[in-house]
Design an enzyme around this catalytic site. Sequence first.
Site, PDB file in Angstrom:
ATOM      1  N   LYS A   1      57.040  75.743  94.129  1.00  0.00           N
ATOM      2  CA  LYS A   1      57.406  75.432  92.739  1.00  0.00           C
ATOM      3  C   LYS A   1      57.286  76.665  91.839  1.00  0.00           C
ATOM      4  O   LYS A   1      58.207  76.975  91.086  1.00  0.00           O
ATOM      5  CB  LYS A   1      56.519  74.296  92.183  1.00  0.00           C
ATOM      6  CG  LYS A   1      56.642  72.985  92.952  1.00  0.00           C
ATOM      7  CD  LYS A   1      55.797  71.887  92.337  1.00  0.00           C
ATOM      8  CE  LYS A   1      54.312  72.183  92.355  1.00  0.00           C
ATOM      9  NZ  LYS A   1      53.717  72.304  93.700  1.00  0.00           N
TER      10      LYS A   1
ATOM     11  N   ARG B   1      51.695  65.078  87.335  1.00  0.00           N
ATOM     12  CA  ARG B   1      51.174  64.969  88.691  1.00  0.00           C
ATOM     13  C   ARG B   1      50.597  63.590  88.947  1.00  0.00           C
ATOM     14  O   ARG B   1      50.095  63.349  90.049  1.00  0.00           O
ATOM     15  CB  ARG B   1      50.073  65.994  88.872  1.00  0.00           C
ATOM     16  CG  ARG B   1      50.442  67.198  89.745  1.00  0.00           C
ATOM     17  CD  ARG B   1      49.229  68.083  89.724  1.00  0.00           C
ATOM     18  NE  ARG B   1      49.134  69.039  90.764  1.00  0.00           N
ATOM     19  CZ  ARG B   1      49.400  70.330  90.624  1.00  0.00           C
ATOM     20  NH1 ARG B   1      49.896  70.794  89.508  1.00  0.00           N
ATOM     21  NH2 ARG B   1      49.171  71.150  91.623  1.00  0.00           N
TER      22      ARG B   1
ATOM     23  N   ARG C   1      49.105  82.716 100.644  1.00  0.00           N
ATOM     24  CA  ARG C   1      49.546  83.004  99.269  1.00  0.00           C
ATOM     25  C   ARG C   1      48.663  84.054  98.599  1.00  0.00           C
ATOM     26  O   ARG C   1      47.450  84.045  98.725  1.00  0.00           O
ATOM     27  CB  ARG C   1      49.505  81.725  98.433  1.00  0.00           C
ATOM     28  CG  ARG C   1      49.760  81.987  96.943  1.00  0.00           C
ATOM     29  CD  ARG C   1      50.194  80.771  96.184  1.00  0.00           C
ATOM     30  NE  ARG C   1      49.214  79.705  96.174  1.00  0.00           N
ATOM     31  CZ  ARG C   1      49.434  78.491  95.661  1.00  0.00           C
ATOM     32  NH1 ARG C   1      50.633  78.208  95.153  1.00  0.00           N
ATOM     33  NH2 ARG C   1      48.513  77.574  95.680  1.00  0.00           N
TER      34      ARG C   1
ATOM     35  N   ARG D   1      43.856  82.712  95.674  1.00  0.00           N
ATOM     36  CA  ARG D   1      43.288  81.657  94.823  1.00  0.00           C
ATOM     37  C   ARG D   1      42.110  80.963  95.512  1.00  0.00           C
ATOM     38  O   ARG D   1      42.145  80.722  96.720  1.00  0.00           O
ATOM     39  CB  ARG D   1      44.377  80.631  94.500  1.00  0.00           C
ATOM     40  CG  ARG D   1      45.290  81.088  93.376  1.00  0.00           C
ATOM     41  CD  ARG D   1      46.474  80.207  93.152  1.00  0.00           C
ATOM     42  NE  ARG D   1      46.203  78.782  93.152  1.00  0.00           N
ATOM     43  CZ  ARG D   1      47.095  77.852  92.857  1.00  0.00           C
ATOM     44  NH1 ARG D   1      48.342  78.216  92.532  1.00  0.00           N
ATOM     45  NH2 ARG D   1      46.802  76.581  92.883  1.00  0.00           N
TER      46      ARG D   1
ATOM     47  N   ARG E   1      43.775  68.833  98.557  1.00  0.00           N
ATOM     48  CA  ARG E   1      44.911  68.838  97.616  1.00  0.00           C
ATOM     49  C   ARG E   1      46.096  68.079  98.203  1.00  0.00           C
ATOM     50  O   ARG E   1      46.837  67.414  97.467  1.00  0.00           O
ATOM     51  CB  ARG E   1      45.297  70.283  97.266  1.00  0.00           C
ATOM     52  CG  ARG E   1      44.243  70.912  96.345  1.00  0.00           C
ATOM     53  CD  ARG E   1      44.316  72.410  96.345  1.00  0.00           C
ATOM     54  NE  ARG E   1      45.520  72.908  95.734  1.00  0.00           N
ATOM     55  CZ  ARG E   1      46.082  74.068  96.046  1.00  0.00           C
ATOM     56  NH1 ARG E   1      45.550  74.842  96.982  1.00  0.00           N
ATOM     57  NH2 ARG E   1      47.173  74.448  95.451  1.00  0.00           N
TER      58      ARG E   1
END
Length: 217
Positions: A13, A88, A127, A160, A171
């Site tokens: 996203k 969300r 990431r 992160r 998550r």
Amino acid sequence: MRLVLVGPPGAGKGTQAEFIAAHLVVPKISTGDIFRANVAQGTPLGIEAKRFMDAGQLVPDEVTINMVRERLAEPDAADGFLLDGFPRTTPQAVALDKLLADLGDGLDLVLELVVDDDEVIRRLSGRRTCHGCGKIWHVEFDPPLHDGVCDRCGGALFQRDDDKPETIAERLRVYARDTAPLVDYYGAQGKLVGIDATGPVEDVTVRAIDALRSYGG
Ligand code: ADP
Ligand code: AMP
């Protein structure tokens, strides 16, 4: 154009939001980015949000909705926006509909990025994000020229805190339980369009922009 991007964590996203927002000439509004900026500055909102983020949980609806209400009231969002990571939960989606209805507007489209869990785990585990400009990299799928350094601005890259394996699993559970129902919510409104978000970043961008074009964007 008022657009929402939906999809599991790691679907791409943030990566796609940058290109799509530039294409549409609208601000990209990422609730995750706003929370992270507050955490970095040590604001009361950041202190509150951090314990939920570190645990892979969602920040409570009331806090998140108030934050988005304030952000959407800023002048740059008056003629359109691209929301990344909000809503969300169903209460967030209902609150957004109400907020926009009060302004006499509504969402134009909700773009769902479709990827499976295995790919999401590969993407999140590698990431890296730039401290300087926020650009998103991946150690394997989209590496910078020099390890740990952003090609675009020279900033240092960081991993992160919530991209650790145990937090990723939580998550994904939270996504399936709280966020996936939004696909039906927006489907029932006739606003949902899903695209295949696998393959090279550029290919996904082309699919996204084609989908927007076919809906007038
Ligand atoms: P989200 O905002 O949905 O959590 P990101 O945009 O941060 O996802 O992407 C998660 C990771 O996957 C990043 O490291 C990014 O570089 C990488 N990524 C994004 N799109 C693709 C793609 N099409 N193929 C491979 N990796 C991708
Ligand atoms: P993201 O950058 O979108 O992956 O978001 C990072 C984290 O910020 C999430 O795991 C949540 O803890 C929090 N967050 C971001 N957006 C929301 C939202 N709309 N509702 C609740 N929590 C959110």
